[in-house]
Design a protein around this motif. Structure first.
Motif, PDB file in Angstrom:
ATOM      1  N   GLN A   8     -43.876 -13.078  15.666  1.00 21.88           N
ATOM      2  CA  GLN A   8     -44.105 -11.700  15.234  1.00 21.88           C
ATOM      3  C   GLN A   8     -45.497 -11.500  14.673  1.00 21.88           C
ATOM      4  OE1 GLN A   8     -40.873 -10.803  12.630  1.00 21.88           O
ATOM      5  NE2 GLN A   8     -39.619 -10.063  14.344  1.00 21.88           N
ATOM      6  N   GLY A   9     -46.134 -10.426  15.084  1.00 20.60           N
ATOM      7  CA  GLY A   9     -47.430 -10.024  14.523  1.00 20.60           C
ATOM      8  C   GLY A   9     -48.511 -11.083  14.608  1.00 20.60           C
ATOM      9  N   LEU A  10     -48.456 -11.901  15.642  1.00 20.52           N
ATOM     10  CA  LEU A  10     -49.385 -13.029  15.751  1.00 20.52           C
ATOM     11  C   LEU A  10     -50.802 -12.551  16.099  1.00 20.52           C
ATOM     12  CD1 LEU A  10     -49.016 -16.129  15.570  1.00 20.52           C
ATOM     13  CD2 LEU A  10     -48.908 -16.150  18.063  1.00 20.52           C
ATOM     14  N   GLY A  11     -51.787 -13.048  15.352  1.00 21.75           N
ATOM     15  CA  GLY A  11     -53.160 -12.617  15.618  1.00 21.75           C
ATOM     16  C   GLY A  11     -54.159 -13.741  15.437  1.00 21.75           C
ATOM     17  N   LYS A  12     -55.222 -13.728  16.255  1.00 26.23           N
ATOM     18  CA  LYS A  12     -56.292 -14.725  16.144  1.00 26.23           C
ATOM     19  C   LYS A  12     -57.626 -14.162  16.637  1.00 26.23           C
ATOM     20  CE  LYS A  12     -58.165 -18.691  15.473  1.00 26.23           C
ATOM     21  NZ  LYS A  12     -58.252 -19.224  14.090  1.00 26.23           N
ATOM     22  N   HIS A  13     -58.634 -14.260  15.773  1.00 25.95           N
ATOM     23  CA  HIS A  13     -60.008 -13.882  16.146  1.00 25.95           C
ATOM     24  C   HIS A  13     -60.854 -15.127  16.266  1.00 25.95           C
ATOM     25  CE1 HIS A  13     -59.059  -9.831  14.760  1.00 25.95           C
ATOM     26  NE2 HIS A  13     -60.199  -9.444  15.317  1.00 25.95           N
ATOM     27  N   PHE A  14     -61.812 -15.112  17.176  1.00 28.09           N
ATOM     28  CA  PHE A  14     -62.889 -16.121  17.162  1.00 28.09           C
ATOM     29  C   PHE A  14     -64.166 -15.340  16.974  1.00 28.09           C
ATOM     30  CE2 PHE A  14     -59.720 -18.102  20.007  1.00 28.09           C
ATOM     31  CZ  PHE A  14     -59.502 -19.280  19.319  1.00 28.09           C
ATOM     32  N   GLY A  15     -64.742 -15.363  15.813  1.00 28.91           N
ATOM     33  CA  GLY A  15     -65.921 -14.532  15.567  1.00 28.91           C
ATOM     34  C   GLY A  15     -65.588 -13.101  15.932  1.00 28.91           C
ATOM     35  N   GLY A  16     -66.357 -12.526  16.830  1.00 30.79           N
ATOM     36  CA  GLY A  16     -66.114 -11.137  17.218  1.00 30.79           C
ATOM     37  C   GLY A  16     -65.058 -10.975  18.313  1.00 30.79           C
ATOM     38  N   VAL A  17     -64.558 -12.086  18.852  1.00 28.94           N
ATOM     39  CA  VAL A  17     -63.596 -11.975  19.959  1.00 28.94           C
ATOM     40  C   VAL A  17     -62.167 -11.907  19.425  1.00 28.94           C
ATOM     41  CG1 VAL A  17     -62.677 -13.107  22.021  1.00 28.94           C
ATOM     42  CG2 VAL A  17     -65.110 -13.312  21.464  1.00 28.94           C
ATOM     43  N   ARG A  18     -61.473 -10.834  19.796  1.00 25.16           N
ATOM     44  CA  ARG A  18     -60.079 -10.722  19.394  1.00 25.16           C
ATOM     45  C   ARG A  18     -59.230 -11.373  20.485  1.00 25.16           C
ATOM     46  NH1 ARG A  18     -57.355  -4.905  18.295  1.00 25.16           N
ATOM     47  NH2 ARG A  18     -57.000  -5.056  20.515  1.00 25.16           N
ATOM     48  N   ALA A  19     -58.951 -12.658  20.321  1.00 20.46           N
ATOM     49  CA  ALA A  19     -58.289 -13.408  21.390  1.00 20.46           C
ATOM     50  C   ALA A  19     -56.808 -13.063  21.493  1.00 20.46           C
ATOM     51  CB  ALA A  19     -58.472 -14.907  21.175  1.00 20.46           C
ATOM     52  N   VAL A  20     -56.139 -12.882  20.334  1.00 15.51           N
ATOM     53  CA  VAL A  20     -54.719 -12.531  20.320  1.00 15.51           C
ATOM     54  C   VAL A  20     -54.510 -11.487  19.234  1.00 15.51           C
ATOM     55  CG1 VAL A  20     -52.375 -13.376  19.872  1.00 15.51           C
ATOM     56  CG2 VAL A  20     -53.979 -14.818  21.122  1.00 15.51           C
ATOM     57  N   HIS A  21     -53.777 -10.415  19.577  1.00 15.58           N
ATOM     58  CA  HIS A  21     -53.580  -9.344  18.598  1.00 15.58           C
ATOM     59  C   HIS A  21     -52.133  -8.876  18.587  1.00 15.58           C
ATOM     60  CE1 HIS A  21     -54.474  -5.967  16.051  1.00 15.58           C
ATOM     61  NE2 HIS A  21     -53.897  -5.154  16.932  1.00 15.58           N
ATOM     62  N   ASP A  22     -51.493  -9.001  17.434  1.00 12.85           N
ATOM     63  CA  ASP A  22     -50.165  -8.436  17.220  1.00 12.85           C
ATOM     64  C   ASP A  22     -49.160  -8.818  18.316  1.00 12.85           C
ATOM     65  OD1 ASP A  22     -48.393  -7.062  15.680  1.00 12.85           O
ATOM     66  OD2 ASP A  22     -48.840  -5.090  16.541  1.00 12.85           O
ATOM     67  N   MET A 214     -49.995  -9.878  29.190  1.00  9.89           N
ATOM     68  CA  MET A 214     -51.046  -9.700  28.176  1.00  9.89           C
ATOM     69  C   MET A 214     -52.312  -9.160  28.813  1.00  9.89           C
ATOM     70  SD  MET A 214     -51.082 -13.205  25.945  1.00  9.89           S
ATOM     71  CE  MET A 214     -52.025 -12.520  24.563  1.00  9.89           C
ATOM     72  N   TYR A 215     -53.074  -8.452  28.008  1.00 12.32           N
ATOM     73  CA  TYR A 215     -54.401  -8.025  28.436  1.00 12.32           C
ATOM     74  C   TYR A 215     -55.259  -7.880  27.192  1.00 12.32           C
ATOM     75  CZ  TYR A 215     -58.100  -5.372  30.757  1.00 12.32           C
ATOM     76  OH  TYR A 215     -59.300  -4.963  31.255  1.00 12.32           O
ATOM     77  N   LEU A 216     -56.452  -8.453  27.207  1.00 12.88           N
ATOM     78  CA  LEU A 216     -57.343  -8.409  26.045  1.00 12.88           C
ATOM     79  C   LEU A 216     -56.619  -8.750  24.744  1.00 12.88           C
ATOM     80  CD1 LEU A 216     -59.430  -5.220  26.937  1.00 12.88           C
ATOM     81  CD2 LEU A 216     -60.043  -7.626  27.305  1.00 12.88           C
ATOM     82  N   GLY A 217     -55.801  -9.784  24.803  1.00 15.46           N
ATOM     83  CA  GLY A 217     -55.145 -10.280  23.602  1.00 15.46           C
ATOM     84  C   GLY A 217     -53.853  -9.581  23.219  1.00 15.46           C
ATOM     85  N   GLU A 218     -53.534  -8.477  23.900  1.00 14.69           N
ATOM     86  CA  GLU A 218     -52.347  -7.717  23.491  1.00 14.69           C
ATOM     87  C   GLU A 218     -51.255  -7.736  24.542  1.00 14.69           C
ATOM     88  OE1 GLU A 218     -52.779  -3.908  21.473  1.00 14.69           O
ATOM     89  OE2 GLU A 218     -54.941  -4.150  21.714  1.00 14.69           O
ATOM     90  N   LYS A 219     -50.037  -7.506  24.059  1.00 17.45           N
ATOM     91  CA  LYS A 219     -48.921  -7.378  24.991  1.00 17.45           C
ATOM     92  C   LYS A 219     -48.973  -5.999  25.620  1.00 17.45           C
ATOM     93  CE  LYS A 219     -44.557  -7.151  23.372  1.00 17.45           C
ATOM     94  NZ  LYS A 219     -43.333  -7.758  22.816  1.00 17.45           N
ATOM     95  N   ILE A 220     -48.971  -5.932  26.945  1.00 20.05           N
ATOM     96  CA  ILE A 220     -48.981  -4.604  27.571  1.00 20.05           C
ATOM     97  C   ILE A 220     -47.664  -4.291  28.272  1.00 20.05           C
ATOM     98  CG2 ILE A 220     -51.493  -4.411  27.837  1.00 20.05           C
ATOM     99  CD1 ILE A 220     -51.029  -5.215  30.824  1.00 20.05           C
ATOM    100  N   ALA A 221     -46.812  -5.295  28.484  1.00 18.06           N
ATOM    101  CA  ALA A 221     -45.511  -5.020  29.102  1.00 18.06           C
ATOM    102  C   ALA A 221     -44.602  -6.202  28.865  1.00 18.06           C
ATOM    103  CB  ALA A 221     -45.668  -4.779  30.598  1.00 18.06           C
TER     104      ALA A 221
END
Ligand SMILES: Nc1ncnc2c1ncn2[C@@H]1O[C@H](COP(=O)(O)OP(=O)(O)OP(=O)(O)O)[C@@H](O)[C@H]1O
Ligand SMILES: [Mg+2]
Length: 500
Positions: A8-22, A214-221
């Motif tokens: 749930q609500g998993l998130g990870k940034h690398f510097g400016g890159v949002r690799a995984v979001h919510d 997933m797309y750009l770190g987010e779940k899209i479907a």
């Protein structure tokens, strides 16, 4: 069904890159969840967070009743989670058996002493994944598919309840994929919860029970395969405009015909590369025998065949990485005994299967090195062209190569070879790990380079559709010998069924 793993609500940034979001999803016992998405969408990062290889910035990961999101990797492994990584990293000098045994050791100091039971278990695991034939081979000699099998064996050694698979089928021939699919299904039937990362939706749709896209770190479907594949947003980001990449479009075909008529591709008249390998051996093992073949200027030749058939050995011989009996002539001169550096200076660029990037250098530095013999102006203009071709690399130009996603690394390998402006480009499995849209971009570039510069291309591919789309000439290698050769039509007519 109760979930073994719940995120749930998993998130990870690398510097400016949002690799995984919510990110949020769950997987139950006896279920396979497919995690799909284009290159760089955060799939591998998600798995690394679950395995504890990378620490999440936020979110919870519940596994078998515990929140494991702050646990170190070994504790997560002991808790019942195992992962088959996207890149195989065996101990190269150790044998298959030793590599598997190492994975069987638990965290006890007593385990370093040899035990017959350990040996037996390692052998049983090797047999289970089909490695018995190469059990005493050092890992550095194993073919790609064998290394993938070894990664599977190492993961199973932990007797996991949750199994994370990062592109386990990449680089495998269709028959090998079918075998691995059967194997994965048997693990599901034993009650494991499995997450399978892949970007070939079609390949996994028959195997997985549910898909998270997933797309750009987010779940899209999220949903059953049919729902997700039919989802408009998924089609847009994932498949691009064309839904079916297996067949060349009519535009592709006419471009190819036009291209061919503009070239003299009769190998006898216009040959640039003349291969006469009588034998290539590694110790006692014979990797190639009697491979005789001519390639004409501007020709596109594809070599297909199972893993271990000898494709990489053939390419390594041409590039001077391996010795052999026989001779290879390039532009009329023998390459025998020339160093790889000299061969590359003479106009042959090699994109190796294992990429061989300068991992601790940036994207831009890797590219600069690829073109180091060219003038600064030429280099700068090629660099801009390549950044146009791969916008993803342009965005990541200062990122160090080892932190790129699998597909991004593959793009960089190809771009680095093109920086060299070669006359002959050897591509060993270039589509490995690439999403369809990127494959299309590479297809277009290859056609363009042939049209504009008369580039000659030698391709080794498991993705026979990709090979067929471009080739003038197809070769089939089996157990180190040339079993068959002919044009694309003849391949369809004579070989097609067993390979497509
Ligand atoms: N250590 C890092 N530093 C900077 N950026 C990173 C790092 N690790 C990953 N990234 C970036 O995060 C994004 C997601 O990467 P990830 O490896 O999860 O993608 P992926 O979905 O597995 O892609 P592929 O299909 O190409 O393997 C990528 O754009 C990658 O460049
Ligand atoms: Mg990945």
């Amino acid at each position: 069904m109760s979930a073994l793993l719940e995120v749930q609500g998993l998130g990870k940034h690398f510097g400016g890159v949002r690799a995984v979001h919510d990110m949020a999803f769950e997987v139950g016992a006896g279920e396979i969840l497919g995690l799909i998405g284009p290159n760089g969408s955060g799939k591998s990062t998600t798995l690394s967070l679950l395995m504890g290889v990378t620490r999440a910035d936020r979110g919870s990961i519940r596994c078998l009743g515990r929140d494991i999101s702050r646990w170190p990797i070994h504790r997560i492994a002991n808790h019942g989670v195992a992962m088959v990584f996207q890149h195989s990293r065996p101990l190269k000098r150790q044998t298959t058996l030793e590599n598997i045994k190492l994975a069987l050791l638990k965290d006890s100091i007593l385990d370093v002493f040899p035990k017959p039971a350990l040996d037996q278990r390692a052998r049983a695991l090797a047999a289970k994944v089909g490695l018995t034939d190469v059990i005493d081979e050092p890992a550095e000699r194993l073919a790609f598919a064998h290394l993938r099998r070894m990664e599977f064996a190492k993961a199973l050694a932990l007797e996991p309840q949750v199994l994370l698979l990062d592109e386990p089928f990449a680089g495998l021939a269709p028959a090998e994929v079918r075998e691995f699919i059967g194997f994965t299904e048997s693990l599901r039937d034993q009650g494991l919860a499995i997450i399978l990362v892949d970007h070939n939706v079609k390949a996994v749709s028959g195997l997985v029970d549910r898909i998270v896209a997933m797309y750009l770190g987010e779940k899209i479907a999220e949903g059953v395969p049919q729902e997700v594949i039919g989802n408009a947003r998924v089609r847009e980001v994932f498949l691009g405009s064309s839904a079916d990449h297996a067949e060349p479009s009519s535009a592709d075909r006419s471009a190819r015909t036009e291209l061919k008529s503009g070239l003299q591709s009769d190998p006898a008249e216009n040959k640039v590369l003349e291969i006469k390998i009588e034998a290539l051996r590694y110790g006692k093992a014979q990797a190639l025998e009697q491979v005789h073949l001519d390639i004409a200027a501007g020709e596109f030749v594809s070599v297909v065949g199972l893993n271990g058939a000898g494709k990489t050995s053939l390419f390594n011989a041409i590039s001077g990485f391996t010795s052999y009996d026989g001779d290879i002539h390039w532009l009329g001169n023998s390459l025998r005994g020339r160093s790889p550096a000299r061969i590359s200076r003479d106009g042959i660029a090699h994109c190796p299967e294992n990429r061989e990037l300068f991992t601790y250098m940036s994207v831009q530095e890797n590219l600069q090195l690829g073109g180091y013999r060219r003038s600064a102006d030429e280099r700068a203009s090629s660099l801009e062209q390549l950044f146009d071709l791969f916008p993803r690399l342009a965005e990541r130009r200062r990122q160090s190569a080892h932190t790129l996603s699998g597909g991004e690394q593959q793009m960089l390998t190809i771009a680095r070879a093109l920086m060299q402006r070669p006359q002959l480009l050897i591509l060993d499995e270039p589509t490995l790990g690439l999403a369809p849209l990127i494959m299309d971009a590479i297809s277009e570039t290859l056609e363009k380079l042939r049209r504009e510069l008369g580039l000659t291309i030698l391709l080794g591919e498991q993705n026979v559709h990709f090979a067929l789309r471009h080739s003038d000439h197809m070769l089939l290698l089996e157990n180190g010998t040339l079993r068959w050769q002919g044009n694309v039509q003849a391949f369809h007519d004579e070989i097609g069924d067993s390979y497509l």
